[in-house]
Motif scaffolding. Structure first.
Motif, short mmCIF file in Angstrom:
data_model
loop_
_atom_site.label_atom_id
_atom_site.label_comp_id
_atom_site.label_asym_id
_atom_site.label_seq_id
_atom_site.Cartn_x
_atom_site.Cartn_y
_atom_site.Cartn_z
N UNK A 1 0.99 -1.35 -0.27
CA UNK A 1 0.38 -0.25 0.19
C UNK A 1 1.07 1.89 0.05
N UNK A 2 2.29 1.41 0.50
CA UNK A 2 2.62 2.32 0.58
C UNK A 2 3.02 2.63 -0.82
N UNK A 3 3.73 1.88 -1.67
CA UNK A 3 4.24 1.94 -3.05
C UNK A 3 3.03 2.36 -3.44
N UNK A 4 2.34 1.97 -3.39
CA UNK A 4 0.64 2.49 -3.82
C UNK A 4 0.62 4.17 -3.51
N UNK A 5 0.60 4.23 -2.44
CA UNK A 5 0.44 5.23 -2.25
C UNK A 5 1.11 7.00 -2.75
N UNK A 6 2.81 6.44 -3.36
CA UNK A 6 3.71 7.38 -3.62
C UNK A 6 3.28 7.09 -5.25
N UNK A 7 3.30 6.04 -6.03
CA UNK A 7 2.32 6.39 -7.39
C UNK A 7 0.94 7.27 -7.39
N UNK A 8 0.09 6.75 -6.69
CA UNK A 8 -0.89 7.56 -6.02
C UNK A 8 -0.84 9.50 -6.46
N UNK A 9 0.34 9.38 -5.34
CA UNK A 9 0.99 11.34 -5.39
C UNK A 9 1.29 11.99 -6.88
N UNK A 10 2.00 10.73 -7.46
CA UNK A 10 2.75 10.58 -8.30
C UNK A 10 1.63 11.44 -9.81
N UNK A 11 0.99 10.49 -10.24
CA UNK A 11 0.12 10.56 -10.81
C UNK A 11 -0.73 11.69 -10.78
N UNK A 12 -1.38 11.86 -9.02
CA UNK A 12 -1.97 13.24 -8.44
C UNK A 12 -1.32 14.55 -9.05
N UNK A 13 -0.83 14.56 -8.63
CA UNK A 13 0.37 15.91 -8.56
C UNK A 13 0.91 16.08 -9.90
N UNK A 14 1.30 14.63 -11.13
CA UNK A 14 1.88 15.63 -11.94
C UNK A 14 3.29 15.26 -12.39
N UNK A 15 4.21 14.94 -11.46
CA UNK A 15 5.37 15.50 -11.20
C UNK A 15 6.23 14.97 -10.07
N UNK B 1 3.53 14.38 0.04
CA UNK B 1 3.69 13.67 1.10
C UNK B 1 5.02 13.94 2.53
N UNK B 2 5.87 14.94 2.15
CA UNK B 2 6.70 15.09 2.68
C UNK B 2 8.00 14.57 2.80
N UNK B 3 8.56 14.49 1.65
CA UNK B 3 9.34 13.29 1.88
C UNK B 3 9.54 13.88 1.04
N UNK B 4 11.32 13.34 0.21
CA UNK B 4 12.43 13.36 -0.86
C UNK B 4 12.05 13.12 -2.30
N UNK B 5 12.88 14.07 -3.31
CA UNK B 5 12.67 13.30 -4.21
C UNK B 5 13.06 11.90 -4.53
N UNK B 6 14.26 11.66 -4.52
CA UNK B 6 14.76 11.10 -4.26
C UNK B 6 14.14 9.35 -4.15
N UNK B 7 13.21 9.51 -2.76
CA UNK B 7 12.48 8.51 -1.99
C UNK B 7 11.57 8.06 -3.31
N UNK B 8 10.77 8.73 -3.34
CA UNK B 8 9.70 8.82 -4.42
C UNK B 8 9.88 7.83 -5.54
N UNK B 9 10.79 8.21 -6.24
CA UNK B 9 12.04 8.21 -7.46
C UNK B 9 12.16 6.44 -6.86
N UNK B 10 12.74 6.22 -6.04
CA UNK B 10 12.98 4.70 -5.49
C UNK B 10 11.41 4.11 -5.72
#
Length: 304
Positions: free
Chosen positions: A3-17, A25-34
């Motif tokens: 579910x955590x990976x899906x939450x990162x996926x949803x955030x990128x899809x919703x915000x377009x970047x 998500x109050x985290x760093x870009x490298x974490x989202x990318x990973x």
């Protein structure tokens, strides 16, 4: 896949970047990318394409999107169900309502609900029946007051109140000739624009069906998003509309508009409260439903 990976996926899809997702998500870009790369590696498909302004979903990402949304909704419902012991409702509750129901029926319901559940933060969104039903199905709204009948396997629809529909015209206009053969019928009303809510409104569909049954072919529309806008334009003679009698009665009593009875088969509309059949019913919604039943009961309407 978790579910955590899906939450990162949803955030990128919703915000377009990736950067915007990281900020949300109050985290760093490298974490989202990973996390997204790990999800793509597990699935074996690319989920995003990168471009100069951010990211967009690939076809595989678009196919994953509804499942990711549903997982997020199920987890939120699970947390809510565990915390909700039914004794002291609290938290947020989002419901929808037709504009007409919000104007006429909701004030007394919400007053009773506020007294019964002072710790619930209630959010009310108005819209057409079609749009509200879609938001209930998507999980964006816990429930909605819409026009029935609603026949959908995923929904529970409880009848709340039956409204009498009337044709509404300017006070100096009689009914159009397609509605009444009486001497008071006027060509002006027959040629007037139909003043309606947006596409997806049940009253609008009924109005258009009534016009079609009468054999009127050339019809012009004027769309409004508010009840006050519709009544104001009808009062000014801009066009005619179809609305619940109880909603327009104050304007009729003030001499601003005139109302005309419809044929028996077209004159009734039932307002229903819809919710998802498979979703947890929070204590706040149970109390709100009780308040609606009480306020919309025949005895309550007669007393009013």
């Amino acid at each position: 896949m978790n579910s955590s990976d899906l939450a990162f996926f949803l955030a990128a899809a919703r915000h377009g970047g990736i950067g915007r997702a990281a900020a949300a998500l109050n985290t760093v870009q490298s974490n989202v990318t990973a996390r997204i790369r790990a999800l793509e590696a597990e699935i074996g498909e690319a989920l995003f394409t990168r471009h100069s302004r951010g990211v967009r979903l690939t076809p595989a990402g678009e196919r994953l999107m509804p499942y990711a949304l549903r997982v997020g909704q199920l987890l939120a419902e699970a947390r809510e169900a565990v915390r909700d012991d039914g004794t002291d409702p609290s938290g947020a509750l989002r419901i929808g309502s037709l504009e007409t129901t919000a104007a006429l029926r909701l004030p007394s319901i919400l007053a009773a609900f506020a007294r019964a559940c002072p710790r619930v933060d209630l959010h009310v969104e108005t819209g057409t029946s079609e749009a509200l039903i879609g938001k209930v199905l998507d999980g964006d709204l816990a429930a909605a007051f819409v026009v029935g009948p609603v026949a959908h396997a995923a929904l529970v629809a409880e009848p709340m109140v039956e409204e009498e529909l009337v044709l509404v015209t300017a006070p100096w206009q009689g009914p159009p000739r397609w509605l009444s053969p009486s001497p008071d019928a006027t060509p002006a009303a027959e040629q007037a624009k139909l003043i309606v809510f947006r596409t997806g409104c049940s009253y609008r569909r009924r109005f258009e069906a009534l016009i079609a049954t009468a054999g009127v072919v050339e019809v012009r529309h004027l769309e409004f998003g508010t009840l006050d806008g519709i009544i104001g334009c009808v009062a000014a003679g801009v066009g005619i509309s179809l609305l619940p009698r109880a909603v327009v009665e104050p304007a009729r009593a003030a001499g601003r508009i005139a109302t005309h009875a419809l044929p028996a088969g077209s004159a009734r509309a039932v307002t229903v409260l819809v919710r998802r059949r498979d979703a947890h019913v929070p204590a706040g919604l149970v109390r709100l439903t009780d308040c609606a039943r009480s306020a919309m009961s025949p005895a309550s309407r007669d007393a009013a």
